[in-house]
Design an enzyme around this catalytic site. Sequence first.
Site, mmCIF file in Angstrom:
data_model
loop_
_atom_site.group_PDB
_atom_site.id
_atom_site.type_symbol
_atom_site.label_atom_id
_atom_site.label_comp_id
_atom_site.label_asym_id
_atom_site.label_seq_id
_atom_site.Cartn_x
_atom_site.Cartn_y
_atom_site.Cartn_z
ATOM 1 N N ASP A 133 -1.178 -18.230 -5.164
ATOM 2 C CA ASP A 133 -0.100 -17.264 -5.291
ATOM 3 C C ASP A 133 0.899 -17.816 -6.310
ATOM 4 O O ASP A 133 0.665 -18.874 -6.905
ATOM 5 C CB ASP A 133 0.584 -16.971 -3.952
ATOM 6 C CG ASP A 133 1.014 -15.503 -3.854
ATOM 7 O OD1 ASP A 133 1.654 -15.016 -4.820
ATOM 8 O OD2 ASP A 133 0.716 -14.859 -2.847
ATOM 9 N N CYS A 146 -20.300 13.138 9.005
ATOM 10 C CA CYS A 146 -21.192 12.842 7.878
ATOM 11 C C CYS A 146 -22.018 11.583 8.167
ATOM 12 O O CYS A 146 -21.792 10.876 9.147
ATOM 13 C CB CYS A 146 -20.390 12.672 6.587
ATOM 14 S SG CYS A 146 -19.381 11.160 6.528
ATOM 15 N N HIS A 196 1.730 4.471 7.391
ATOM 16 C CA HIS A 196 0.350 4.546 7.882
ATOM 17 C C HIS A 196 -0.021 3.448 8.878
ATOM 18 O O HIS A 196 -1.065 3.532 9.509
ATOM 19 C CB HIS A 196 -0.632 4.503 6.707
ATOM 20 C CG HIS A 196 -0.677 3.175 5.998
ATOM 21 N ND1 HIS A 196 0.235 2.814 5.034
ATOM 22 C CD2 HIS A 196 -1.537 2.127 6.120
ATOM 23 C CE1 HIS A 196 -0.056 1.600 4.597
ATOM 24 N NE2 HIS A 196 -1.124 1.160 5.241
ATOM 25 N N GLU A 197 0.792 2.419 9.038
ATOM 26 C CA GLU A 197 0.550 1.359 10.022
ATOM 27 C C GLU A 197 1.506 1.597 11.188
ATOM 28 O O GLU A 197 2.655 1.176 11.143
ATOM 29 C CB GLU A 197 0.841 -0.022 9.437
ATOM 30 C CG GLU A 197 -0.126 -0.525 8.403
ATOM 31 C CD GLU A 197 0.240 -1.934 7.947
ATOM 32 O OE1 GLU A 197 -0.596 -2.581 7.321
ATOM 33 O OE2 GLU A 197 1.372 -2.395 8.197
ATOM 34 N N HIS A 254 2.970 1.656 -3.226
ATOM 35 C CA HIS A 254 2.176 2.115 -4.368
ATOM 36 C C HIS A 254 1.771 3.581 -4.213
ATOM 37 O O HIS A 254 1.784 4.354 -5.179
ATOM 38 C CB HIS A 254 0.919 1.271 -4.505
ATOM 39 C CG HIS A 254 1.202 -0.126 -4.947
ATOM 40 N ND1 HIS A 254 0.247 -1.110 -4.963
ATOM 41 C CD2 HIS A 254 2.346 -0.710 -5.403
ATOM 42 C CE1 HIS A 254 0.777 -2.241 -5.396
ATOM 43 N NE2 HIS A 254 2.049 -2.020 -5.658
ATOM 44 N N CYS A 262 -19.789 8.393 8.551
ATOM 45 C CA CYS A 262 -19.020 8.355 9.801
ATOM 46 C C CYS A 262 -19.930 8.062 10.987
ATOM 47 O O CYS A 262 -19.598 7.256 11.860
ATOM 48 C CB CYS A 262 -18.289 9.683 10.014
ATOM 49 S SG CYS A 262 -16.842 9.935 8.948
ATOM 50 N N GLY A 300 -7.885 -5.666 -3.182
ATOM 51 C CA GLY A 300 -6.777 -4.955 -3.809
ATOM 52 C C GLY A 300 -7.218 -4.106 -4.978
ATOM 53 O O GLY A 300 -8.304 -4.287 -5.535
ATOM 54 N N CYS A 305 -16.377 8.136 4.218
ATOM 55 C CA CYS A 305 -16.588 9.533 4.621
ATOM 56 C C CYS A 305 -16.732 10.456 3.413
ATOM 57 O O CYS A 305 -15.904 10.434 2.493
ATOM 58 C CB CYS A 305 -15.420 9.988 5.484
ATOM 59 S SG CYS A 305 -15.484 11.721 5.984
ATOM 60 N N THR A 320 0.826 -1.212 0.000
ATOM 61 C CA THR A 320 0.000 0.000 0.000
ATOM 62 C C THR A 320 0.856 1.256 0.000
ATOM 63 O O THR A 320 0.680 2.144 -0.840
ATOM 64 C CB THR A 320 -0.942 0.006 1.212
ATOM 65 O OG1 THR A 320 -1.804 -1.127 1.140
ATOM 66 C CG2 THR A 320 -1.800 1.270 1.228
ATOM 67 N N CYS A 368 -14.157 12.934 8.787
ATOM 68 C CA CYS A 368 -14.761 14.083 9.468
ATOM 69 C C CYS A 368 -15.447 13.718 10.778
ATOM 70 O O CYS A 368 -15.566 14.555 11.668
ATOM 71 C CB CYS A 368 -15.758 14.766 8.529
ATOM 72 S SG CYS A 368 -17.296 13.838 8.241
#
Length: 348
Positions: A196, A93, A60-61, A43, A96, A264, A104, A40, A90
Amino acid sequence: MKAMVLNGLGQPLRLENVPEPKVGPNDAKIRVRAVGVGLTVVHMIQQPGLVTAYPRIPGHEVAGEVVEVGSAVTSLKPGQRVTNHFYLTCGQCRYCRAGRESLCTAFGGYVGMACNGGYAEYMVLPARNFVPVPDGVSDVDAAVAADAIATPYHACTKEAAIAPGDNVLVFGAGGGVGIHVVQVAKACGARVIAVDLGEKKLEGARAAGADELVDGARGELVKQVNALTGGRGVDSVIDVVAAKETLEASLAALAPGGRLVVVGVRPPAVFGDQSKFTVDATQVVRKGIEIHGSRYVTAAEIGQTLELLRQKRVHAIVDSTFPLEEAEHVHQLIRDNALVGRVALVIP
């Protein structure tokens, strides 16, 4: 503080000394201890339009401990161990409020793309993005859980709705997300057929609990799957690859009433193609097939995933760990498809 910095689209990450981030009234600051790394983030830094400004700190993890909270924050306190939700939402909304924050309508982008992420010694996010980590779950496991395990949890329980005894086909079963799909599907009681490329990936999927292995390099995927299901097909397919070939094979491999769950995507800027495939509406209707898009998770699902880790129902499959300054090397290993499961950066 030390940070791995992205200075332009697709450029190599550089280790730099940058100012520590400041905390706003509704924010919290953490001392980063571990960061999960997968396709992720690799990319995203290559895809135009996702990074809102340069320089940017990806990642981000993330897991670590709170060191400071803003004046309006009452949900967190210094010393608390946390991981994070990586969508900037937010909270107001209709989606959320309904607990579907990944949809969101005022979506603000991704952690590590629209704001600085966890490839650094410290990170600041809105306090609402942090999720407490229970005792008994390591920093590395908590970081990986925030996406690579929570995403499979959502896909298996909410989208595929796996029931005990189901036959479940997993495309990309040896990768950082797919290998955890195998685990979660097994925890739901499924018989898992893992697909795989190559012996290393397939053996990793078997070690994660896969019951049957299919080497995608052999071709005739549907024929191989039908041979393993007595010609009936599978109840669910969870496709982490989302190539035209895997998506169309997924539909053909489904039993009547089956569900295709697409996890994905294939950004054209990275792969040179798109996740487009042909659907025969007649077959969809006659077989009662469902097609689900599985977009990340809720913060509550991250909490549920962490509890599964605490109970040792699932575990994080981490190929190896590296120091922060080797982030670019790790990205290259991922591009080379040289890893089984997830990998993590660890900051002492």
